[in-house]
Design a protein around this motif. Sequence first.
Motif, PDB file in Angstrom:
ATOM      1  N   SER A 124       0.674  -1.093  -0.185  1.00 14.03           N
ATOM      2  CA  SER A 124       0.023   0.106  -0.094  1.00 14.03           C
ATOM      3  C   SER A 124       0.958   1.308   0.193  1.00 14.03           C
ATOM      4  CB  SER A 124      -0.870   0.021   1.296  1.00 14.03           C
ATOM      5  OG  SER A 124      -0.224  -0.002   2.393  1.00 14.03           O
ATOM      6  N   TRP A 163       2.702   1.472  -3.450  1.00 15.64           N
ATOM      7  CA  TRP A 163       1.556   2.086  -4.433  1.00 15.64           C
ATOM      8  C   TRP A 163       1.477   3.438  -4.383  1.00 15.64           C
ATOM      9  CZ3 TRP A 163      -0.407  -0.415  -8.594  1.00 15.64           C
ATOM     10  CH2 TRP A 163      -1.503   0.205  -9.199  1.00 15.64           C
ATOM     11  N   ARG A 164       1.082   4.052  -2.947  1.00 19.54           N
ATOM     12  CA  ARG A 164       1.106   5.317  -3.163  1.00 19.54           C
ATOM     13  C   ARG A 164       2.322   6.209  -3.618  1.00 19.54           C
ATOM     14  NH1 ARG A 164      -1.022   3.952   1.707  1.00 19.54           N
ATOM     15  NH2 ARG A 164       0.685   4.556   2.932  1.00 19.54           N
ATOM     16  N   THR A 167       2.110   6.120  -7.386  1.00 21.99           N
ATOM     17  CA  THR A 167       0.755   6.529  -8.130  1.00 21.99           C
ATOM     18  C   THR A 167       0.588   8.268  -7.650  1.00 21.99           C
ATOM     19  OG1 THR A 167      -0.672   5.602  -6.600  1.00 21.99           O
ATOM     20  CG2 THR A 167      -0.106   4.485  -8.345  1.00 21.99           C
ATOM     21  N   ASP A 168       0.955   8.742  -6.474  1.00 24.95           N
ATOM     22  CA  ASP A 168       0.480   9.831  -5.685  1.00 24.95           C
ATOM     23  C   ASP A 168       1.568  10.987  -6.474  1.00 24.95           C
ATOM     24  OD1 ASP A 168      -1.082  11.505  -4.001  1.00 24.95           O
ATOM     25  OD2 ASP A 168       1.332  11.804  -3.221  1.00 24.95           O
ATOM     26  N   PRO A 169       0.879  11.877  -6.952  1.00 27.89           N
ATOM     27  CA  PRO A 169       1.766  12.912  -7.867  1.00 27.89           C
ATOM     28  C   PRO A 169       2.798  13.588  -6.915  1.00 27.89           C
ATOM     29  CG  PRO A 169      -0.409  12.978  -8.653  1.00 27.89           C
ATOM     30  CD  PRO A 169      -0.539  12.218  -7.416  1.00 27.89           C
ATOM     31  N   GLU A 170       2.254  13.957  -5.605  1.00 26.47           N
ATOM     32  CA  GLU A 170       3.371  14.384  -4.553  1.00 26.47           C
ATOM     33  C   GLU A 170       4.575  13.607  -4.263  1.00 26.47           C
ATOM     34  OE1 GLU A 170       3.676  17.770  -3.458  1.00 26.47           O
ATOM     35  OE2 GLU A 170       2.070  18.007  -5.135  1.00 26.47           O
ATOM     36  N   GLN A 171       4.229  12.411  -4.185  1.00 25.99           N
ATOM     37  CA  GLN A 171       5.422  11.400  -3.953  1.00 25.99           C
ATOM     38  C   GLN A 171       6.239  11.246  -5.160  1.00 25.99           C
ATOM     39  OE1 GLN A 171       4.663   8.020  -1.218  1.00 25.99           O
ATOM     40  NE2 GLN A 171       2.794   8.903  -0.484  1.00 25.99           N
ATOM     41  N   ASP A 213      -5.439  10.392 -14.234  1.00 25.21           N
ATOM     42  CA  ASP A 213      -6.578   9.975 -13.227  1.00 25.21           C
ATOM     43  C   ASP A 213      -6.409   8.446 -13.040  1.00 25.21           C
ATOM     44  OD1 ASP A 213      -7.372   8.752 -15.625  1.00 25.21           O
ATOM     45  OD2 ASP A 213      -9.252   9.968 -15.839  1.00 25.21           O
ATOM     46  N   TRP A 214      -5.327   7.687 -13.813  1.00 22.34           N
ATOM     47  CA  TRP A 214      -5.101   6.145 -13.532  1.00 22.34           C
ATOM     48  C   TRP A 214      -6.287   5.330 -13.783  1.00 22.34           C
ATOM     49  CZ3 TRP A 214      -0.494   5.501 -13.637  1.00 22.34           C
ATOM     50  CH2 TRP A 214       0.703   6.194 -12.914  1.00 22.34           C
ATOM     51  N   GLU A 223      -4.662  -2.304  -8.643  1.00 23.71           N
ATOM     52  CA  GLU A 223      -4.591  -1.658  -7.337  1.00 23.71           C
ATOM     53  C   GLU A 223      -3.360  -2.621  -6.545  1.00 23.71           C
ATOM     54  OE1 GLU A 223      -5.349   1.475  -4.770  1.00 23.71           O
ATOM     55  OE2 GLU A 223      -6.362   1.077  -6.726  1.00 23.71           O
TER      56      GLU A 223
END
Length: 142
Positions: free
Chosen positions: A17, A20-21, A24-28, A41-42, A70
């Motif tokens: 998890s 994955w963040r 997929t998370d733009p900030e990370q 938007d995945w 996911e």
Amino acid sequence: MTGHVARAEVIVKAPRSAVWRALTDPEQVRSWMLGTTLTTDWQVGSPITWQGEMDGKPYEDKGEVLEVEEQSRLRVTHYSPLLGKEDRPENYHTVTWTLTPTRDGRTTVALEQDGNDSQEQADQFSQNWQQMLESLKQTAEA
């Protein structure tokens, strides 16, 4: 997979998890992908772009989201004008990330990028991706 394939892999001391963040998370993504701004938007079939600066030159790479499973698998196409080729389907790479949990709560991240013109180009991309996966690992473990 077409052409020569670049590969990289890293084991992250974090659950899928968290990895994955980070993926997929733009900030990370910005923190491990050299300040790149990721936009998507995945959703399968949606566009994806990576914008940033490399060696003082602005760039915008683009592609399409092909598969989103996911916390398990992510597959996108990727085109970079920095490679000096025309924006045509045969000049896109397919990049696949696979996340596999280990028994001790860590996550193996494997990456494959197809469509490389030569083994030398695949080896160069493998080195580049290995460095990025090491940065992804630091981000996910933080």
